[in-house]
Design an enzyme around this catalytic site. Sequence first.
Site, PDB file in Angstrom:
ATOM      1  CB  CYS A 292     -37.960 -61.374 -46.402  1.00 55.81           C
ATOM      2  SG  CYS A 292     -38.752 -62.712 -47.299  1.00 55.81           S
TER       3      CYS A 292
HETATM    4  N1  NAD Z   1     -40.439 -67.362 -46.732  1.00 60.71           N
HETATM    5  C1  NAD Z   1     -41.031 -66.251 -47.114  1.00 60.71           C
HETATM    6  O1  NAD Z   1     -41.883 -65.738 -46.424  1.00 60.71           O
HETATM    7  C2  NAD Z   1     -40.695 -65.585 -48.425  1.00 60.71           C
HETATM    8  C3  NAD Z   1     -41.527 -64.556 -48.854  1.00 60.71           C
HETATM    9  C4  NAD Z   1     -41.258 -63.945 -50.058  1.00 60.71           C
HETATM   10  C5  NAD Z   1     -40.146 -64.349 -50.800  1.00 60.71           C
HETATM   11  N2  NAD Z   1     -39.339 -65.349 -50.351  1.00 60.71           N
HETATM   12  C6  NAD Z   1     -38.219 -65.733 -51.208  1.00 60.71           C
HETATM   13  O2  NAD Z   1     -38.569 -66.919 -51.920  1.00 60.71           O
HETATM   14  C7  NAD Z   1     -37.431 -67.765 -52.079  1.00 60.71           C
HETATM   15  C8  NAD Z   1     -37.695 -69.127 -51.466  1.00 60.71           C
HETATM   16  O3  NAD Z   1     -37.895 -68.929 -50.075  1.00 60.71           O
HETATM   17  P1  NAD Z   1     -38.555 -70.022 -49.154  1.00 60.71           P
HETATM   18  O4  NAD Z   1     -38.896 -69.328 -47.883  1.00 60.71           O
HETATM   19  O5  NAD Z   1     -39.638 -70.756 -49.865  1.00 60.71           O
HETATM   20  O6  NAD Z   1     -37.320 -71.004 -48.936  1.00 60.71           O
HETATM   21  P2  NAD Z   1     -37.354 -72.461 -48.306  1.00 60.71           P
HETATM   22  O7  NAD Z   1     -36.000 -72.729 -47.786  1.00 60.71           O
HETATM   23  O8  NAD Z   1     -38.537 -72.604 -47.404  1.00 60.71           O
HETATM   24  O9  NAD Z   1     -37.651 -73.400 -49.563  1.00 60.71           O
HETATM   25  C9  NAD Z   1     -36.820 -73.508 -50.654  1.00 60.71           C
HETATM   26  C10 NAD Z   1     -36.799 -74.973 -51.088  1.00 60.71           C
HETATM   27  O10 NAD Z   1     -36.023 -75.065 -52.267  1.00 60.71           O
HETATM   28  C11 NAD Z   1     -35.332 -76.300 -52.245  1.00 60.71           C
HETATM   29  N3  NAD Z   1     -34.223 -76.215 -53.202  1.00 60.71           N
HETATM   30  C12 NAD Z   1     -33.054 -75.558 -53.108  1.00 60.71           C
HETATM   31  N4  NAD Z   1     -32.334 -75.694 -54.238  1.00 60.71           N
HETATM   32  C13 NAD Z   1     -33.056 -76.471 -55.078  1.00 60.71           C
HETATM   33  C14 NAD Z   1     -32.865 -76.984 -56.385  1.00 60.71           C
HETATM   34  N5  NAD Z   1     -31.761 -76.673 -57.086  1.00 60.71           N
HETATM   35  N6  NAD Z   1     -33.809 -77.762 -56.911  1.00 60.71           N
HETATM   36  C15 NAD Z   1     -34.934 -78.068 -56.225  1.00 60.71           C
HETATM   37  N7  NAD Z   1     -35.173 -77.599 -54.976  1.00 60.71           N
HETATM   38  C16 NAD Z   1     -34.257 -76.811 -54.422  1.00 60.71           C
HETATM   39  C17 NAD Z   1     -34.918 -76.452 -50.802  1.00 60.71           C
HETATM   40  O11 NAD Z   1     -34.680 -77.798 -50.469  1.00 60.71           O
HETATM   41  C18 NAD Z   1     -36.141 -75.892 -50.064  1.00 60.71           C
HETATM   42  O12 NAD Z   1     -37.065 -76.889 -49.681  1.00 60.71           O
HETATM   43  C19 NAD Z   1     -36.273 -67.016 -51.455  1.00 60.71           C
HETATM   44  O13 NAD Z   1     -35.629 -66.265 -52.436  1.00 60.71           O
HETATM   45  C20 NAD Z   1     -36.957 -66.089 -50.466  1.00 60.71           C
HETATM   46  O14 NAD Z   1     -36.194 -64.935 -50.212  1.00 60.71           O
HETATM   47  C21 NAD Z   1     -39.605 -65.985 -49.187  1.00 60.71           C
END
Ligand code: NAD
Length: 461
Positions: A292
Amino acid sequence: MMVAESGGSGGGSGDGGPGGVAEDLKQRLERRDATVGVIGLGYVGLPLAVAFAKAGMPVIGVDADAERAALIGRGQSPIEDVPSDELAPLVRTGRLTVAEGVGALGGTDAIIICVPTPLGKSKEPDISHIVAAADEVARILRPGQLVVLESTTYPGTTEEVLLPRFAASGLAVGKQLFLAFSPERIDPGNRTYALANIPKIVGGVTPACRELACALYGQIVERVVPVSSPQAAEMVKLFGNIFRSVNIALVNELAIMCRRLGLSVWEIIDAAATKPFGFMPFYPGPGLGGHCIPIDPFYLTWKARHYDFSTRFIELAGEINTAMPYWVVDRAAQALNDRKKSLRGARVLVLGVAYKKDVDDLRESPALKVIEILESRGAEVSYNDPYVPSLRAKRLRHYGTFELDSSSLTEERLAGADCVLIATDHGAYDYDWIVRHASLVVDTRNATRNVRGHRQKIVKA
Ligand SMILES: NC(=O)c1ccc[n+]([C@@H]2O[C@H](COP(=O)([O-])OP(=O)(O)OC[C@H]3O[C@@H](n4cnc5c(N)ncnc54)[C@H](O)[C@@H]3O)[C@@H](O)[C@H]2O)c1
């Protein structure tokens, strides 16, 4: 574009009014008699899917990564914060199922999109995963569905990218179809605050959209905070992360200045934090990490440029924080120099490569940058991290491929290193023991603050 301005249980007639599509969906959400689809089962999506399933709502998850989907479909969690013991019974009882594609979400009542939002090579937003997910959702939309975007993104994404795609279906948004943005604010590894007790911000395209999204999240979080629009909700999330980035940069600069002045920045912060109001401590370190803080602020920078606005605080914070791994390596080189050694050829043992303590997450970890700089200056680098057995198998976005496995941490290995560099202050480390057996410890996290003996071996970076 069909966007209904009224609706929801609060008034209006037609499909969005009492007894209409919105009211029906609201009641089913409140009775937990609604099916939830989650797109993207990562750090954000999987805990969310588990929370809804535990609340008694059937959940269908989808992930583009077939391996990850299969693992979760077997009840095995790839994420520390979601124990497999918690996931497996939900999968076994069919409360949480993993489907092959978004097509399987056609019958769901609410669809939540939790896909990644990285930066492109020139630090521009890469919303291709959002676009792909939105296109897939647009193909299966039916009346009475609520879609919520959770991915962190620039203000305007929900209404500029998702809304036109969904409105093209012919369904009236706010009457037949409902769209909202609700940012995820979880902090992986945080034992005090998790999904349920972090207030959830919600902004809907119309009042009915907002109300339904509030009803959805009200089933799994203690407090929902509605805001006036999806843009406002998108901005709230970015502001939170920019706040951290700017304050971390400020304290990083203070740390470098304190070194110049012969002061301990840690002493200054601890003393300043005794003020009971108007001060919040932030701590210096080897740089920003995680998915983030190093990334999200640049989503706003990019958007602001469209309005001829330059986000100077964000740029400056980025500049200072990006320089920190170089500063840490310079400190190590200087400490070696003081001991009549050079960095070139020095054996440097890096402790902790995850981006923060007690997690296995390597994303944007500054430790990787530190290792890269150390290697480029001729040091022989090894590492230990109880959470990261190998850097080979891990997904490394910016740092090429490392050919490193975690070394066992022994007295001999500590004694054999010219420099032990603490990059991440994991709680499992015995810092007294580490300092006793090492000849030089460069501490970037103040992890050795309680170590009593051999303090002359410690250099704070
Ligand atoms: N990790 C954190 O702590 C956190 C906290 C708050 C917000 N976020 C935000 O949340 C969002 C997701 O982050 P995350 O950490 O969960 O990412 P991540 O990479 O852990 O997980 C995302 C998942 O989405 C899947 N994916 C991608 N495109 C796809 C599609 N078209 N259809 C189905 N699946 C798909 C990927 O394979 C992956 O497993 C981002 O925008 C991030 O900035 C993350």
